[in-house]
Motif scaffolding. Structure first.
Motif, mmCIF file in Angstrom:
data_model
loop_
_atom_site.group_PDB
_atom_site.id
_atom_site.type_symbol
_atom_site.label_atom_id
_atom_site.label_comp_id
_atom_site.label_asym_id
_atom_site.label_seq_id
_atom_site.Cartn_x
_atom_site.Cartn_y
_atom_site.Cartn_z
ATOM 1 N N ARG A 206 1.790 -0.082 -0.470
ATOM 2 C CA ARG A 206 1.961 -1.983 -0.626
ATOM 3 C C ARG A 206 0.019 -1.128 -0.254
ATOM 4 O O ARG A 206 -0.517 -1.170 0.722
ATOM 5 C CB ARG A 206 2.223 -2.942 0.606
ATOM 6 C CG ARG A 206 1.546 -4.270 0.070
ATOM 7 C CD ARG A 206 2.138 -5.511 0.793
ATOM 8 N NE ARG A 206 1.825 -6.641 0.882
ATOM 9 C CZ ARG A 206 2.234 -7.119 -0.741
ATOM 10 N NH1 ARG A 206 3.471 -7.073 -1.134
ATOM 11 N NH2 ARG A 206 2.140 -8.639 -1.338
ATOM 12 N N THR A 207 -0.307 -2.456 -1.224
ATOM 13 C CA THR A 207 -1.702 -1.985 -1.548
ATOM 14 C C THR A 207 -2.645 -2.785 -0.356
ATOM 15 O O THR A 207 -2.534 -4.333 -0.637
ATOM 16 C CB THR A 207 -2.460 -2.160 -3.315
ATOM 17 O OG1 THR A 207 -1.570 -1.516 -4.247
ATOM 18 C CG2 THR A 207 -3.690 -2.167 -3.126
ATOM 19 N N VAL A 208 -3.935 -2.508 0.328
ATOM 20 C CA VAL A 208 -4.765 -3.237 1.108
ATOM 21 C C VAL A 208 -5.606 -3.282 0.292
ATOM 22 O O VAL A 208 -6.056 -2.480 -0.247
ATOM 23 C CB VAL A 208 -5.174 -2.437 2.518
ATOM 24 C CG1 VAL A 208 -3.476 -1.730 3.180
ATOM 25 C CG2 VAL A 208 -5.571 -0.600 2.186
ATOM 26 N N PRO A 209 -6.731 -4.604 1.182
ATOM 27 C CA PRO A 209 -7.802 -4.708 0.379
ATOM 28 C C PRO A 209 -8.919 -3.521 0.549
ATOM 29 O O PRO A 209 -9.632 -4.695 1.982
ATOM 30 C CB PRO A 209 -7.937 -6.163 0.788
ATOM 31 C CG PRO A 209 -7.346 -6.016 1.846
ATOM 32 C CD PRO A 209 -6.058 -5.377 1.925
ATOM 33 N N ALA A 210 -9.461 -2.700 0.158
ATOM 34 C CA ALA A 210 -10.003 -1.723 1.584
ATOM 35 C C ALA A 210 -11.297 -1.308 1.652
ATOM 36 O O ALA A 210 -12.403 -1.286 1.886
ATOM 37 C CB ALA A 210 -9.432 -0.165 0.351
ATOM 38 N N THR B 249 2.561 -3.988 -6.595
ATOM 39 C CA THR B 249 4.198 -4.064 -7.577
ATOM 40 C C THR B 249 5.378 -5.554 -6.212
ATOM 41 O O THR B 249 4.807 -5.425 -5.528
ATOM 42 C CB THR B 249 4.374 -2.760 -7.752
ATOM 43 O OG1 THR B 249 5.147 -2.646 -6.229
ATOM 44 C CG2 THR B 249 3.155 -1.459 -7.990
ATOM 45 N N VAL B 250 5.907 -5.769 -7.455
ATOM 46 C CA VAL B 250 6.513 -7.029 -7.079
ATOM 47 C C VAL B 250 7.832 -6.218 -6.095
ATOM 48 O O VAL B 250 7.832 -6.674 -4.445
ATOM 49 C CB VAL B 250 7.247 -6.758 -8.187
ATOM 50 C CG1 VAL B 250 6.408 -7.629 -9.223
ATOM 51 C CG2 VAL B 250 8.347 -5.750 -8.653
ATOM 52 N N PHE B 251 8.055 -4.606 -6.007
ATOM 53 C CA PHE B 251 8.462 -4.541 -4.344
ATOM 54 C C PHE B 251 8.037 -2.892 -2.893
ATOM 55 O O PHE B 251 8.752 -2.932 -2.594
ATOM 56 C CB PHE B 251 9.359 -3.124 -5.682
ATOM 57 C CG PHE B 251 9.006 -2.169 -6.039
ATOM 58 C CD1 PHE B 251 8.035 -0.811 -5.286
ATOM 59 C CD2 PHE B 251 8.658 -2.069 -7.640
ATOM 60 C CE1 PHE B 251 7.391 0.114 -6.242
ATOM 61 C CE2 PHE B 251 8.413 -1.490 -8.381
ATOM 62 C CZ PHE B 251 7.185 -0.395 -7.871
ATOM 63 N N ALA B 252 6.616 -4.265 -2.928
ATOM 64 C CA ALA B 252 5.963 -3.255 -2.376
ATOM 65 C C ALA B 252 6.267 -3.750 -1.122
ATOM 66 O O ALA B 252 6.534 -5.221 -1.294
ATOM 67 C CB ALA B 252 4.537 -3.437 -2.977
ATOM 68 N N THR B 253 6.201 -3.161 0.252
ATOM 69 C CA THR B 253 6.881 -3.780 1.338
ATOM 70 C C THR B 253 5.423 -3.038 2.047
ATOM 71 O O THR B 253 4.625 -3.978 2.702
ATOM 72 C CB THR B 253 7.645 -2.790 1.593
ATOM 73 O OG1 THR B 253 7.942 -1.386 1.927
ATOM 74 C CG2 THR B 253 9.082 -3.643 0.891
ATOM 75 N N THR B 254 5.334 -1.771 2.666
ATOM 76 C CA THR B 254 4.433 -1.055 3.741
ATOM 77 C C THR B 254 3.095 -0.627 3.425
ATOM 78 O O THR B 254 2.509 -0.299 2.301
ATOM 79 C CB THR B 254 4.878 -0.025 4.555
ATOM 80 O OG1 THR B 254 6.657 -0.569 4.414
ATOM 81 C CG2 THR B 254 4.249 0.509 5.877
#
Length: 345
Positions: free
Chosen positions: A66-70, A172-177
């Motif tokens: 999962r993307t973090v706001p970096a 993505t729609v399936f992003a988790t961690t």
């Protein structure tokens, strides 16, 4: 193929500067160029037609990071003196539950300096040994640290993105961690409807995680070689088992993104066979690399001289790849994370 040899002119009009949803189409309705690995022949279609090109018994592997706001902003204190009240800090990669490598958009940070992101979150510079990066020890760790990062940060965007888009557009729609500082963008075009359709026709789907690091350093004097770009990956045991079962049955392994290729091929290189494991990879793949696991690739379109183009040349010859990219430009395909897709199979 060396990246410096893969030069082409990309018209500015082909830089996708907004998500497809803001252009009036669904995420799975972006265009797709399908390339035959052997002949280089191309077919032009839309991404929602992907089930036509992947067979029952094939295995699709996606990166669920999962993307973090970096992008964070902080007050910089050096020996209790405020050096700057508002500097930009770009997270580059997570090292532990509380430590991150980061890129400060400022010069002169030293060990012991303090960065105050909010009244509840601060960090101490604990290393400056890898310029232009610094290592930060945050005052929070684990889930609590991520809670603050998500509350304070903004997603990384580059010069072709003119407007700040919400973080949801970078998932993505399936992003988790959580863990990627740049979106694993090859999976962005998938919708749940498309994934269900693939499953219903007998395509197997599995997941791994490779947390993408910062790829662009803002200043041309710094150049990050692929061998210097370590990224953390996690391959679940069930994904390794799915690979083995698919191989035994004669199906193809289709990687969604160069991140998935690097994770799988790195893991296969560490053992006699692929197993569930966690590790770090700086694997550089090019046309001389013998792929052990992956048979096909779903990816976006990559900018001139990007190291990703070297990796693509392990699937299709550099000459055929160059021809395909020239064709994609003529056909008006859109580039980058909000752009169109490429299936090499």
């Amino acid at each position: 193929m060396q990246t410096e040899a893969f030069k082409f002119e990309l018209p500015a009009s082909l830089n996708a500067d907004m998500p497809p949803e803001r252009r009036g189409i669904r995420r799975d309705y972006v265009r797709m160029m399908v390339l035959d690995r052997a002949s280089g022949s191309s077919t032009h279609t839309s991404f929602y037609n992907l089930p036509r090109y992947i067979n029952s018994g094939d295995l699709l592997i996606l990166n669920s990071s999962r993307t973090v706001p970096a992008v964070l902003r902080a007050e910089w204190r050096q020996k209790r003196i405020v050096r700057a009240q508002d500097i930009e800090i770009r997270l580059a990669r997570r090292l532990s539950n509380s430590n991150w490598e980061a890129l400060p958009v400022a010069e002169g940070l030293s060990c012991g300096d303090q960065l105050l992101f909010s009244s509840e979150l601060r960090a101490t510079v604990i290393s400056t040994s890898k310029p232009p990066f610094v290592t930060l020890a945050f005052s929070k760790s684990g889930v609590k640290l991520y809670d603050h990062i998500y509350a304070l940060g903004e997603p990384i965007r580059y010069e072709y993105i003119k407007q700040m888009w919400d973080l949801d557009y970078y998932q993505t729609v399936f992003a988790t961690t959580p863990g990627s500082v740049e979106m694993p963008s090859a999976g962005r075009a998938f919708s749940w409807e498309l994934l269900f359709k693939l499953r219903s026709q007998g395509v197997r789907i599995a997941y791994l995680q490779l947390h993408t690091g910062l790829s662009y350093l803002l200043d041309d004097k710094w150049h990050l070689e692929p061998r210097d770009h370590y990224e953390e990956f996690i391959i679940p045991e069930e994904t390794a088992e799915a690979v083995a079962e698919t191989k035994r049955a004669g199906g193809k392994i289709i990687a969604v993104g160069t991140t998935v290729v690097r994770a799988l091929e790195s893991a296969a290189g560490l053992n006699s066979g692929l197993t569930g494991q966690t590790g770090w990879t700086n694997l550089q793949i090019d046309e001389t690399f013998p792929l052990k696991i992956v048979d096909g690739l779903i990816t976006g379109l990559h900018e001139p001289e990007a190291s990703h183009l070297d990796l693509l040349s392990s699937f299709i010859s550099p000459t055929l790849l160059r021809n395909a990219y020239e064709e994609a430009i003529r056909e008006g395909y859109l580039w980058h994370e909000f752009g169109d897709m490429n299936l090499i199979i």
